[in-house]
Design a protein around this motif. Structure first.
Motif, short mmCIF file in Angstrom:
data_model
loop_
_atom_site.label_atom_id
_atom_site.label_comp_id
_atom_site.label_asym_id
_atom_site.label_seq_id
_atom_site.Cartn_x
_atom_site.Cartn_y
_atom_site.Cartn_z
N GLU A 77 31.67 48.45 -19.64
CA GLU A 77 31.23 48.63 -18.25
C GLU A 77 30.78 47.30 -17.65
N LEU A 78 30.03 46.53 -18.43
CA LEU A 78 29.57 45.22 -17.96
C LEU A 78 30.74 44.27 -17.76
N ALA A 79 31.72 44.32 -18.66
CA ALA A 79 32.91 43.48 -18.52
C ALA A 79 33.65 43.84 -17.22
N ASP A 80 33.82 45.12 -16.97
CA ASP A 80 34.51 45.57 -15.75
C ASP A 80 33.74 45.14 -14.50
N LYS A 81 32.43 45.30 -14.53
CA LYS A 81 31.59 44.95 -13.38
C LYS A 81 31.66 43.46 -13.06
N ASN A 82 31.84 42.64 -14.10
CA ASN A 82 31.87 41.20 -13.92
C ASN A 82 33.29 40.63 -13.92
N ASP A 83 34.29 41.50 -13.79
CA ASP A 83 35.70 41.07 -13.77
C ASP A 83 36.07 40.21 -14.98
N VAL A 84 35.62 40.65 -16.13
CA VAL A 84 35.89 39.95 -17.38
C VAL A 84 36.95 40.74 -18.13
N VAL A 85 37.89 40.04 -18.73
CA VAL A 85 39.05 40.68 -19.36
C VAL A 85 38.68 41.54 -20.57
N ASN A 86 37.80 41.05 -21.42
CA ASN A 86 37.51 41.78 -22.66
C ASN A 86 36.07 41.53 -23.12
N ALA A 87 35.67 42.25 -24.14
CA ALA A 87 34.30 42.14 -24.65
C ALA A 87 34.01 40.74 -25.20
N GLN A 88 35.01 40.11 -25.81
CA GLN A 88 34.81 38.77 -26.35
C GLN A 88 34.44 37.79 -25.24
N GLN A 89 35.19 37.84 -24.14
CA GLN A 89 34.88 36.96 -23.01
C GLN A 89 33.49 37.24 -22.46
N LEU A 90 33.13 38.52 -22.41
CA LEU A 90 31.82 38.88 -21.88
C LEU A 90 30.70 38.29 -22.74
N VAL A 91 30.79 38.45 -24.04
CA VAL A 91 29.75 37.95 -24.94
C VAL A 91 29.67 36.42 -24.86
N LEU A 92 30.81 35.74 -24.89
CA LEU A 92 30.80 34.29 -24.81
C LEU A 92 30.25 33.80 -23.47
N SER A 114 41.50 32.66 -23.93
CA SER A 114 40.51 33.62 -23.46
C SER A 114 39.09 33.07 -23.66
N ASN A 115 38.87 32.46 -24.83
CA ASN A 115 37.56 31.87 -25.11
C ASN A 115 37.24 30.74 -24.14
N LEU A 116 38.24 29.91 -23.82
CA LEU A 116 38.03 28.81 -22.88
C LEU A 116 37.72 29.33 -21.48
N LYS A 117 38.35 30.43 -21.10
CA LYS A 117 38.09 31.02 -19.78
C LYS A 117 36.64 31.48 -19.66
N ALA A 118 36.02 31.80 -20.77
CA ALA A 118 34.61 32.21 -20.75
C ALA A 118 33.73 31.12 -20.15
N CYS A 119 34.12 29.86 -20.30
CA CYS A 119 33.34 28.75 -19.70
C CYS A 119 33.31 28.86 -18.18
N GLU A 120 34.44 29.21 -17.58
CA GLU A 120 34.50 29.37 -16.13
C GLU A 120 33.75 30.63 -15.68
N ILE A 121 33.92 31.70 -16.43
CA ILE A 121 33.26 32.96 -16.09
C ILE A 121 31.75 32.80 -16.13
N ALA A 122 31.25 32.02 -17.08
CA ALA A 122 29.81 31.82 -17.24
C ALA A 122 29.16 31.25 -15.98
N LYS A 123 29.92 30.53 -15.17
CA LYS A 123 29.38 29.93 -13.96
C LYS A 123 29.11 30.96 -12.86
N THR A 124 29.78 32.12 -12.95
CA THR A 124 29.65 33.10 -11.88
C THR A 124 29.17 34.47 -12.35
N ILE A 125 28.96 34.63 -13.63
CA ILE A 125 28.61 35.94 -14.18
C ILE A 125 27.25 36.40 -13.68
#
Length: 156
Positions: A77-92, A114-125
């Motif tokens: 649910e948190l991944a979906d709310k934050n437009d994150v692809v999967n649980a791994q990206q969400l945790v990272l 996917s792991n590298l994309k977590a760096c970009e997601i972290a800026k807006t999560i």
């Protein structure tokens, strides 16, 4: 000449006993072990947080879901709310947004991307929406009611 020194698996009581301040502390943090108080303490003291094995419990969380745990559905649910692809990206992303460095391993190019994309997601999560991530009490209860992993390190 040594310029910086780091430690591993030191909790607050261990860090307080040191005569000097380490540059970094490598600790186990994942979706079930958020270590919020320890991370805040380390950041207040200027000790860099290195999170090792941050994805290790995700398969256990999925398995626990089949036995009634709600942790994985909450993570999704948190991944979906934050437009994150999967649980791994969400945790990272969650760890990176908290100011932690993460140590992950993968030989799979899709996982690496996917792991590298977590760096970009972290800026807006949306960090407030993730306040309960790392606090999987239902999962801990299913395993006997104690977090034996961190209890070992805390007791020494």
């Amino acid at each position: 000449q040594t310029r910086r020194i780091g430690v591993s698996n030191f909790y607050q009581k261990h860090l307080e006993r040191l005569q000097g301040k380490p540059f970094a502390n490598e600790i186990f943090i994942d979706a079930t072990h958020g270590e919020t108080q320890l991370v805040e303490f380390m950041q207040e003291k200027g000790i860099h947080v290195l999170a090792y094995r941050p994805l290790v419990f995700l398969s256990a969380i999925e398995l626990a879901g089949s036995m009634g745990s709600t942790t994985m559905s909450q993570i999704q649910e948190l991944a979906d709310k934050n437009d994150v692809v999967n649980a791994q990206q969400l945790v990272l992303s969650w760890l990176l947004a908290r100011g932690c460095s993460v140590i992950v391993k993968s030989a799979n190019s899709e996982h690496i991307q996917s792991n590298l994309k977590a760096c970009e997601i972290a800026k807006t999560i949306d960090i407030p929406s993730l306040k309960d991530l790392g606090n999987a009490d239902d999962l801990v209860a299913m395993c006997g009611g104690t977090d034996e992993y961190s209890a070992i390190f805390r007791s020494h």
